[in-house]
Design a protein around this motif. Sequence first.
Motif, PDB file in Angstrom:
ATOM      1  N   MET A 180       0.819  -1.208   0.000  1.00 24.99           N
ATOM      2  CA  MET A 180       0.000   0.000   0.000  1.00 24.99           C
ATOM      3  C   MET A 180       0.854   1.259   0.000  1.00 24.99           C
ATOM      4  N   ILE A 181       0.281   2.337  -0.529  1.00 27.93           N
ATOM      5  CA  ILE A 181       0.896   3.656  -0.422  1.00 27.93           C
ATOM      6  C   ILE A 181       0.225   4.390   0.721  1.00 27.93           C
ATOM      7  N   THR A 182       1.023   4.824   1.689  1.00 33.24           N
ATOM      8  CA  THR A 182       0.527   5.577   2.836  1.00 33.24           C
ATOM      9  C   THR A 182       1.379   6.834   2.993  1.00 33.24           C
ATOM     10  N   LEU A 183       1.071   7.628   3.996  1.00 37.13           N
ATOM     11  CA  LEU A 183       1.853   8.840   4.244  1.00 37.13           C
ATOM     12  C   LEU A 183       3.309   8.516   4.552  1.00 37.13           C
ATOM     13  N   GLU A 184       3.576   7.312   5.036  1.00 37.46           N
ATOM     14  CA  GLU A 184       4.946   6.926   5.366  1.00 37.46           C
ATOM     15  C   GLU A 184       5.826   6.803   4.121  1.00 37.46           C
ATOM     16  N   ASN A 185       5.223   6.667   2.954  1.00 38.07           N
ATOM     17  CA  ASN A 185       5.991   6.570   1.710  1.00 38.07           C
ATOM     18  C   ASN A 185       6.462   7.926   1.201  1.00 38.07           C
ATOM     19  N   PHE A 186       5.986   9.020   1.813  1.00 43.22           N
ATOM     20  CA  PHE A 186       6.341  10.368   1.378  1.00 43.22           C
ATOM     21  C   PHE A 186       7.543  10.868   2.177  1.00 43.22           C
ATOM     22  N   LYS A 187       8.602  11.234   1.465  1.00 43.37           N
ATOM     23  CA  LYS A 187       9.795  11.784   2.097  1.00 43.37           C
ATOM     24  C   LYS A 187       9.991  13.219   1.629  1.00 43.37           C
ATOM     25  N   LYS A 188      10.041  14.145   2.587  1.00 43.78           N
ATOM     26  CA  LYS A 188      10.152  15.561   2.262  1.00 43.78           C
ATOM     27  C   LYS A 188      11.584  16.039   2.425  1.00 43.78           C
ATOM     28  N   TYR A 189      12.081  16.682   1.383  1.00 42.97           N
ATOM     29  CA  TYR A 189      13.384  17.329   1.408  1.00 42.97           C
ATOM     30  C   TYR A 189      13.164  18.818   1.114  1.00 42.97           C
ATOM     31  N   LYS A 190      14.197  19.591   1.204  1.00 43.71           N
ATOM     32  CA  LYS A 190      14.031  21.037   1.069  1.00 43.71           C
ATOM     33  C   LYS A 190      13.422  21.424  -0.264  1.00 43.71           C
ATOM     34  N   GLU A 191      13.913  20.830  -1.350  1.00 44.37           N
ATOM     35  CA  GLU A 191      13.470  21.256  -2.676  1.00 44.37           C
ATOM     36  C   GLU A 191      12.639  20.219  -3.416  1.00 44.37           C
ATOM     37  N   PHE A 192      12.337  19.103  -2.783  1.00 40.04           N
ATOM     38  CA  PHE A 192      11.484  18.126  -3.451  1.00 40.04           C
ATOM     39  C   PHE A 192      10.856  17.171  -2.438  1.00 40.04           C
ATOM     40  N   ILE A 193       9.784  16.535  -2.890  1.00 39.15           N
ATOM     41  CA  ILE A 193       9.144  15.452  -2.157  1.00 39.15           C
ATOM     42  C   ILE A 193       9.189  14.224  -3.046  1.00 39.15           C
ATOM     43  N   VAL A 194       9.518  13.086  -2.463  1.00 37.01           N
ATOM     44  CA  VAL A 194       9.572  11.844  -3.236  1.00 37.01           C
ATOM     45  C   VAL A 194       8.706  10.785  -2.575  1.00 37.01           C
ATOM     46  N   VAL A 195       8.004  10.042  -3.388  1.00 34.58           N
ATOM     47  CA  VAL A 195       7.274   8.865  -2.944  1.00 34.58           C
ATOM     48  C   VAL A 195       7.987   7.654  -3.523  1.00 34.58           C
ATOM     49  N   GLU A 196       8.403   6.745  -2.657  1.00 37.30           N
ATOM     50  CA  GLU A 196       9.011   5.497  -3.104  1.00 37.30           C
ATOM     51  C   GLU A 196       8.031   4.366  -2.837  1.00 37.30           C
ATOM     52  N   ALA A 197       7.541   3.751  -3.902  1.00 39.85           N
ATOM     53  CA  ALA A 197       6.585   2.663  -3.775  1.00 39.85           C
ATOM     54  C   ALA A 197       7.313   1.354  -3.466  1.00 39.85           C
ATOM     55  N   PRO A 198       6.700   0.472  -2.696  1.00 40.34           N
ATOM     56  CA  PRO A 198       7.352  -0.812  -2.397  1.00 40.34           C
ATOM     57  C   PRO A 198       7.497  -1.700  -3.628  1.00 40.34           C
ATOM     58  N   THR A 199       6.594  -1.542  -4.592  1.00 38.86           N
ATOM     59  CA  THR A 199       6.670  -2.237  -5.876  1.00 38.86           C
ATOM     60  C   THR A 199       6.240  -1.251  -6.955  1.00 38.86           C
TER      61      THR A 199
ATOM     62  N   CYS B  36      -5.201  11.604   2.759  1.00 38.51           N
ATOM     63  CA  CYS B  36      -5.659  10.238   2.493  1.00 38.51           C
ATOM     64  C   CYS B  36      -7.182  10.190   2.547  1.00 38.51           C
ATOM     65  N   TYR B  37      -7.768   9.352   1.691  1.00 43.88           N
ATOM     66  CA  TYR B  37      -9.215   9.174   1.657  1.00 43.88           C
ATOM     67  C   TYR B  37      -9.527   7.696   1.448  1.00 43.88           C
ATOM     68  N   GLU B  38     -10.614   7.231   2.057  1.00 41.76           N
ATOM     69  CA  GLU B  38     -10.990   5.823   1.956  1.00 41.76           C
ATOM     70  C   GLU B  38     -12.459   5.692   1.576  1.00 41.76           C
ATOM     71  N   GLU B  39     -12.754   4.642   0.865  1.00 41.60           N
ATOM     72  CA  GLU B  39     -14.128   4.280   0.528  1.00 41.60           C
ATOM     73  C   GLU B  39     -14.173   2.760   0.468  1.00 41.60           C
ATOM     74  N   GLY B  40     -14.679   2.140   1.535  1.00 36.84           N
ATOM     75  CA  GLY B  40     -14.713   0.687   1.586  1.00 36.84           C
ATOM     76  C   GLY B  40     -13.314   0.093   1.584  1.00 36.84           C
ATOM     77  N   GLU B  41     -13.049  -0.794   0.640  1.00 37.16           N
ATOM     78  CA  GLU B  41     -11.760  -1.475   0.573  1.00 37.16           C
ATOM     79  C   GLU B  41     -10.701  -0.684  -0.181  1.00 37.16           C
ATOM     80  N   THR B  42     -11.082   0.444  -0.780  1.00 36.43           N
ATOM     81  CA  THR B  42     -10.152   1.222  -1.599  1.00 36.43           C
ATOM     82  C   THR B  42      -9.759   2.505  -0.881  1.00 36.43           C
ATOM     83  N   SER B  43      -8.498   2.861  -0.987  1.00 34.15           N
ATOM     84  CA  SER B  43      -8.030   4.130  -0.440  1.00 34.15           C
ATOM     85  C   SER B  43      -7.139   4.833  -1.457  1.00 34.15           C
ATOM     86  N   ILE B  44      -7.063   6.147  -1.343  1.00 31.05           N
ATOM     87  CA  ILE B  44      -6.195   6.941  -2.208  1.00 31.05           C
ATOM     88  C   ILE B  44      -5.401   7.924  -1.353  1.00 31.05           C
TER      89      ILE B  44
END
Length: 224
Positions: A1-20, A88-96
């Motif tokens: 899953m992608i959660t807030l923990e996947n977001f890494k903030k640096y001074k000039e950029f934000i990166v999301v690293e997905a597990p797959t 983050c938002y959820e609807e049943g089994e799906t989240s974004i």
Amino acid sequence: MITLENFKKYKEFIVVEAPTPLRTFSSAMHNPGYGEYTFFVNRTVGIDYFPEDANEEMRQFLNERNFPLEQTIAMMTAVDMEFAFIDCYEEGETSIVIMVTAGLGNAVDVTKAHQYAYQPKVGTINTFIFINGNLSDEALIQALCCAVEVKTKIIHERGILDHKSGTIATGTSTDSVCVASTQTGEFHQYAGSITKMGTLIGRGLYETMNKAVDSYLAFKKGNQ
């Protein structure tokens, strides 16, 4: 899953690293179109950023920070990353999970842009939508269309003008959108405006992008 923990903030950029790798459809500056990607970068540049070749400069930026070019989606904006809004938002089994940065200094009405010569200016709305769900290719494209509809709705409600034509803008000339799906969990054949996925994107992006627009307008007002 992608959660807030996947977001890494640096001074000039934000990166999301997905597990797959995520199935992705986007209009991003680096690696636009359809594909599977692991790293997602939203980068701040200065208001005086006008290199000879912005695409090559972006590749150099990613290389210097050890992001694999063939596995990375990247966008840029003049908006400082402290004004990035992530929800983050959820609807049943799906989240974004949604990330938005909104710069409106380059607002354009696409229906009137043919009437005047375009001069490059800073101003971009960058939108990332990460979906913890399984989407068909059709749904992936429809999700991106929903995101564009939300953006245009907000700009209309806020009365953001194309300063050349004086009419309500539809976006900025350099907007980028990325929709990325984990391809796990609940299946979504469709993601149009009345589907479960489409309405989740509509509700979530409307709230998150309005926060980003609020911050931009407050910042501009405070610096007048």
